[in-house]
Scaffold this active site. Structure first.
Site, PDB file in Angstrom:
ATOM      1  N   ASN A  78       0.825  -1.213   0.000  1.00 21.07           N
ATOM      2  CA  ASN A  78       0.000   0.000   0.000  1.00 21.07           C
ATOM      3  C   ASN A  78       0.858   1.261   0.000  1.00 21.07           C
ATOM      4  O   ASN A  78       0.568   2.235  -0.708  1.00 21.07           O
ATOM      5  CB  ASN A  78      -0.910   0.010   1.234  1.00 21.07           C
ATOM      6  CG  ASN A  78      -2.079  -0.944   1.119  1.00 21.07           C
ATOM      7  OD1 ASN A  78      -2.351  -1.479   0.042  1.00 21.07           O
ATOM      8  ND2 ASN A  78      -2.776  -1.168   2.212  1.00 21.07           N
ATOM      9  N   ARG A 115     -10.104  -3.984 -14.599  1.00 19.45           N
ATOM     10  CA  ARG A 115      -8.987  -4.808 -14.129  1.00 19.45           C
ATOM     11  C   ARG A 115      -9.406  -6.268 -14.262  1.00 19.45           C
ATOM     12  O   ARG A 115     -10.365  -6.697 -13.607  1.00 19.45           O
ATOM     13  CB  ARG A 115      -8.637  -4.506 -12.671  1.00 19.45           C
ATOM     14  CG  ARG A 115      -8.193  -3.074 -12.400  1.00 19.45           C
ATOM     15  CD  ARG A 115      -7.670  -2.939 -10.968  1.00 19.45           C
ATOM     16  NE  ARG A 115      -7.579  -1.558 -10.541  1.00 19.45           N
ATOM     17  CZ  ARG A 115      -6.539  -0.753 -10.792  1.00 19.45           C
ATOM     18  NH1 ARG A 115      -5.538  -1.219 -11.487  1.00 19.45           N
ATOM     19  NH2 ARG A 115      -6.528   0.487 -10.355  1.00 19.45           N
ATOM     20  N   ARG A 171      -4.894   2.435 -13.318  1.00 15.73           N
ATOM     21  CA  ARG A 171      -3.522   2.639 -12.852  1.00 15.73           C
ATOM     22  C   ARG A 171      -2.847   1.334 -12.427  1.00 15.73           C
ATOM     23  O   ARG A 171      -3.403   0.553 -11.676  1.00 15.73           O
ATOM     24  CB  ARG A 171      -3.510   3.632 -11.689  1.00 15.73           C
ATOM     25  CG  ARG A 171      -2.116   4.223 -11.431  1.00 15.73           C
ATOM     26  CD  ARG A 171      -2.111   5.114 -10.232  1.00 15.73           C
ATOM     27  NE  ARG A 171      -3.004   6.240 -10.321  1.00 15.73           N
ATOM     28  CZ  ARG A 171      -2.696   7.407 -10.900  1.00 15.73           C
ATOM     29  NH1 ARG A 171      -1.514   7.568 -11.453  1.00 15.73           N
ATOM     30  NH2 ARG A 171      -3.570   8.389 -10.922  1.00 15.73           N
ATOM     31  N   HIS A 194     -14.990   3.419 -15.225  1.00 16.17           N
ATOM     32  CA  HIS A 194     -14.851   2.566 -14.049  1.00 16.17           C
ATOM     33  C   HIS A 194     -16.135   1.779 -13.788  1.00 16.17           C
ATOM     34  O   HIS A 194     -16.215   1.000 -12.848  1.00 16.17           O
ATOM     35  CB  HIS A 194     -14.508   3.456 -12.846  1.00 16.17           C
ATOM     36  CG  HIS A 194     -14.079   2.725 -11.619  1.00 16.17           C
ATOM     37  ND1 HIS A 194     -14.842   2.674 -10.473  1.00 16.17           N
ATOM     38  CD2 HIS A 194     -12.953   2.005 -11.345  1.00 16.17           C
ATOM     39  CE1 HIS A 194     -14.220   1.964  -9.549  1.00 16.17           C
ATOM     40  NE2 HIS A 194     -13.070   1.548 -10.049  1.00 16.17           N
ATOM     41  N   TYR A 237     -12.166  -9.785  -2.494  1.00 14.35           N
ATOM     42  CA  TYR A 237     -12.842  -8.513  -2.267  1.00 14.35           C
ATOM     43  C   TYR A 237     -14.325  -8.760  -2.037  1.00 14.35           C
ATOM     44  O   TYR A 237     -14.927  -9.632  -2.669  1.00 14.35           O
ATOM     45  CB  TYR A 237     -12.715  -7.590  -3.482  1.00 14.35           C
ATOM     46  CG  TYR A 237     -11.331  -7.118  -3.841  1.00 14.35           C
ATOM     47  CD1 TYR A 237     -10.188  -7.569  -3.162  1.00 14.35           C
ATOM     48  CD2 TYR A 237     -11.144  -6.217  -4.877  1.00 14.35           C
ATOM     49  CE1 TYR A 237      -8.929  -7.125  -3.509  1.00 14.35           C
ATOM     50  CE2 TYR A 237      -9.883  -5.765  -5.234  1.00 14.35           C
ATOM     51  CZ  TYR A 237      -8.778  -6.231  -4.555  1.00 14.35           C
ATOM     52  OH  TYR A 237      -7.527  -5.794  -4.911  1.00 14.35           O
ATOM     53  N   ARG A 270     -14.301   2.179   4.286  1.00 18.46           N
ATOM     54  CA  ARG A 270     -13.117   1.359   4.546  1.00 18.46           C
ATOM     55  C   ARG A 270     -11.854   2.195   4.677  1.00 18.46           C
ATOM     56  O   ARG A 270     -11.059   1.995   5.580  1.00 18.46           O
ATOM     57  CB  ARG A 270     -12.927   0.356   3.405  1.00 18.46           C
ATOM     58  CG  ARG A 270     -11.752  -0.591   3.623  1.00 18.46           C
ATOM     59  CD  ARG A 270     -11.350  -1.300   2.342  1.00 18.46           C
ATOM     60  NE  ARG A 270     -10.529  -0.469   1.481  1.00 18.46           N
ATOM     61  CZ  ARG A 270     -10.604  -0.469   0.152  1.00 18.46           C
ATOM     62  NH1 ARG A 270     -11.490  -1.218  -0.462  1.00 18.46           N
ATOM     63  NH2 ARG A 270      -9.815   0.299  -0.559  1.00 18.46           N
ATOM     64  N   HIS A 322     -15.139  -3.789  -0.399  1.00 24.16           N
ATOM     65  CA  HIS A 322     -15.094  -3.088  -1.683  1.00 24.16           C
ATOM     66  C   HIS A 322     -16.471  -2.717  -2.224  1.00 24.16           C
ATOM     67  O   HIS A 322     -16.580  -1.927  -3.169  1.00 24.16           O
ATOM     68  CB  HIS A 322     -14.358  -3.975  -2.698  1.00 24.16           C
ATOM     69  CG  HIS A 322     -13.938  -3.302  -3.952  1.00 24.16           C
ATOM     70  ND1 HIS A 322     -14.564  -3.511  -5.156  1.00 24.16           N
ATOM     71  CD2 HIS A 322     -12.951  -2.407  -4.203  1.00 24.16           C
ATOM     72  CE1 HIS A 322     -13.984  -2.783  -6.096  1.00 24.16           C
ATOM     73  NE2 HIS A 322     -12.995  -2.103  -5.543  1.00 24.16           N
TER      74      HIS A 322
END
Length: 702
Positions: free
Chosen positions: A43, A370, A400, A430, A463, A559, A589
């Site tokens: 992270n 992704r 990214r 997204h 997730y 979160r 998520h």
């Protein structure tokens, strides 16, 4: 007023602290603690590349623009460095004082070369000569040139070697990158347990053979983090793909934003390395242990040592999906809501995989943000195109750190005949949406998947996310309109059910929050509950403040980043805003929003967080859920969020987290465990029901 908000970057660091707190828990198995320690390191890598890199660019440009907390880029960087140093101290104290001693007890700790027997050392040196030495590429450094005359890659282990010529007595510096192809843990031959040495220690020990005629004076393992906040020009679809390739390369060799060094290096050598990578003292971090703790994640997923790991929670079959029917028949029987990873992601995969083979399917349209490395979704879309179906994939190249993979997948899809679109100019796409058009009884029928998470079967097991499968006519028409907007850049029209960002979703959220505030002013019951990853948008936060001041009861499960200040804001009738954050074995998520709406409660799922980047700068979707049955499921998830007293933290007014804790005389309640047990129970109940229905038709023994 600036004091009403929490700085975004500091809030994120407090989230990472909550992850680190899990690594400090002595009640967790060793490798689960290692996992959380590795996550915090990973992270921080991304945080420095993106957030710190962006702030440093602003500072260099001379920008004095303040964030909503009133902090300039320079002041934010000062506060970040101070907080990160404190966090790193905790990380490595935990490594040295707790994790490493436990590893030693379990005999899974790294050994130094000096601890090996003569035969083991000899065999490792032979391994070095045959398997390591051929991969090493020493880089000469000209310390009079910028960057030492060479460009050192980002986020790689590097070894600085200070050398003295035996004859000339001259001193020079060389850098040896540790190859990516080399495993970080190199196992020791003839060892009864899983013992190993770190790759950098083996290289350091054998380094002399690389430089004949020179003496190794000093070595130092270090690591460079470079700015990853690289922008691209979006003039043309084809050019954009080329620009993205250049941006990926540029990210590897942009300016250095962090220098990590192993502790105990000679001060003179530290200064030489600083000079090479061109960083000041503020950006140098000395680490009391191995660099790249994220590499220890490999231990968690490697086979063996099961006694050091947590018990697995396997995804369950959804009771809403009959395995004897096609996915299309299942959806036609009623809307389906899946709660991942408690419930399997397989129905989502089956939608695309069955569509690829079904002769009645005419077209498939899907957004890919992704995907998994070996993606079943991508494979199915390729098969569909090869089977003559009209297949459109919107591949977001600006995801990214997944840009390279997405470029590769896009090329694969194009070769198979898929129409590939590279997102929307100026925005990241997204949204999580898949549309399948099928011919049934001479008419076209649309089947849709809307979700809060990516089309990635691997992360779907790690997730928590919501999937919504439907053949509702209005939602199907909206899906078609959505793809027309994003692929054809057609004029934005009002959707029948969906709320799209940019603009429309935010307007609707502000309207719903204001509506609850007005109901509270009129003396009616008014409540807002929401679950998301991050809360940062100033307009949304200000609207929530006004609603709380009016008496709206607000509970938020956030979160990560939370720029809203919690607590009671005072005033007659004002209600405190409660924010909880849950860090557990799965990454939270899902985005779920609930508004009381005068008793006619409204529920939405979304791909977007309440952040300016999501609401103003990305293409996102918010989907209303109308079914009473599915609303009850979403209500149950939110209930569990705010009931958790085991893994939940209350976000305090200063932005840090305080464990909720189990109240006296109350029972522990752990949300993720409760939802796991619920999924198991529902799946078993459905299986028993299926067997009862089959029983009269099963053959009996004579």
């Amino acid at each position: 007023m600036a004091e009403q908000y929490i700085n975004r970057e500091l809030s994120w660091l407090e989230f990472n602290q909550r992850v680190l707190d899990q690594a400090a828990r002595s009640d967790l198995p060793l490798l689960e603690r290692v996992k959380f320690l590795a996550i915090t390191a990973s992270n921080l890598d991304e945080f420095f590349m993106v957030r710190v890199g962006g702030l440093q660019m602003l500072r260099r440009s001379g920008s004095r623009v303040k964030d909503m907390c009133g902090l300039t880029p320079s002041r934010q960087l000062q506060l970040i460095h101070k907080r990160v140093r404190k966090m790193i101290d905790v990380q490595y104290a935990l490594w040295q004082d707790e994790i490493l001693p436990l590893m030693e007890i379990e005999k899974v700790n790294p050994l130094s070369m000096d601890e090996l027997s003569e035969s083991q050392r000899t065999r490792l040196e032979q391994y070095y000569l045959s398997q390591v030495y051929p991969l090493l590429t020493p880089l000469a450094v000209d310390e009079e040139q910028p960057e030492g005359g060479t460009l050192l890659p980002s986020l790689k282990l590097l070894m600085a070697v200070e050398l003295e010529d035996d004859e000339k007595k001259t001193n020079r510096l060389c850098v040896v990158p540790v190859p990516d192809a080399l495993p970080r843990r190199i196992f020791i031959p003839d060892s009864e347990q899983e013992r190993y040495v770190m790759s950098e220690d083996l290289i350091r020990t054998c380094m002399g053979s690389m430089f004949p005629g020179e003496r190794v004076l000093n070595t130092a393992v270090f690591r460079v983090t470079r700015n990853g906040d690289i922008a691209v020009q979006e003039d043309d679809g084809f050019d954009f793909a080329d620009e993205m390739v250049e941006a990926i390369v540029a990210r590897q060799y942009s300016e250095c934003v962090r220098l990590e060094l192993e502790k105990g290096i000679a001060a003179e050598l530290v200064l030489r390395i600083q000079n090479i990578v061109q960083v000041g003292e503020a950006d140098v971090y000395s680490l009391d242990g191995p660099l790249m703790l994220s590499d220890f994640m490999e231990m968690v997923f490697a086979p063996g040592n099961e006694q050091l790991k947590i018990d697995q929670w396997l995804p369950q079959a959804s009771p809403a999906v009959d395995p004897a029917l096609s996915i299309f028949d299942n959806i036609a029987n009623g809307d389906i809501l899946l709660n991942h990873p408690y419930e399997s992601f397989e129905p989502v995969l089956h939608l695309v995989e069955e569509a690829a083979e079904d002769p009645d399917v005419i077209a498939i349209k899907q957004v890919l943000y992704r995907t998994a490395k070996s993606s079943r979704i991508v494979a199915a879309l390729k098969r569909a195109a090869e089977n003559g179906k009209q297949v459109t994939a919107l591949v977001e190249l600006k995801a990214r750190f997944d840009e390279a993979r997405n470029l590769e997948k896009a090329e694969e899809l194009q070769r198979a005949g898929v129409q590939v679109v590279y997102g929307v100019k100026g925005f990241k796409t997204h949204a999580k949406i898949c549309l399948v058009v099928r011919r049934e009884s001479g008419l076209l029928k649309r089947y849709c998947h809307y979700g809060t998470g990516n089309y990635n079967e691997n992360t779907a097991r790690l997730y928590t996310d919501i999937s919504f499968l439907t053949c509702d006519e209005a939602l199907g028409a909206d899906a078609s309109q959505f793809f027309n907007v994003v692929t054809g850049r057609t004029k934005m029209m009002k959707f029948r059910e969906l709320y799209l960002s940019p603009r429309i979703m935010k307007e609707r959220l502000l309207e719903l929050i204001a509506s609850e505030a007005e109901r509270a002013r009129q003396g009616e019951t008014a409540k807002i509950r929401a679950k998301m990853n991050s809360l940062q948008d100033k307009q949304i936060i200000d609207a929530l403040y006004k609603a709380a001041d009016a008496g709206v009861e607000i509970q938020l499960n956030v979160r990560g980043i939370c720029c809203l200040k919690t607590g009671n804001r005072g005033g007659n009738g004002a209600k405190p805003i409660r924010v909880v954050s849950i860090v557990d074995r799965y990454l939270e998520h899902a985005r779920i929003f609930q508004f009381h709406h005068g008793g006619n409660t409204l529920f939405f799922i979304a791909s977007a967080d309440w952040m300016t980047r999501n609401l103003d700068k990305r293409v996102e979707l918010m989907i209303p859920i109308h079914s009473s049955k599915l609303k009850r499921r979403l209500r149950g998830i939110l209930d569990a969020c705010f009931k958790d007293n085991v893994q939940s933290c209350e976000i305090t007014p200063d932005g840090s987290g305080k464990s909720v804790g189990v109240p006296k005389n109350a029972k522990p309640f752990r949300m993720q465990l409760a939802l796991t047990r619920e999924a198991r129970r529902l799946s078993k109940d459905k299986e028993r029901e299926r067997l009862r229905m089959l029983a009269p038709h099963m053959p009996h023994a004579d």
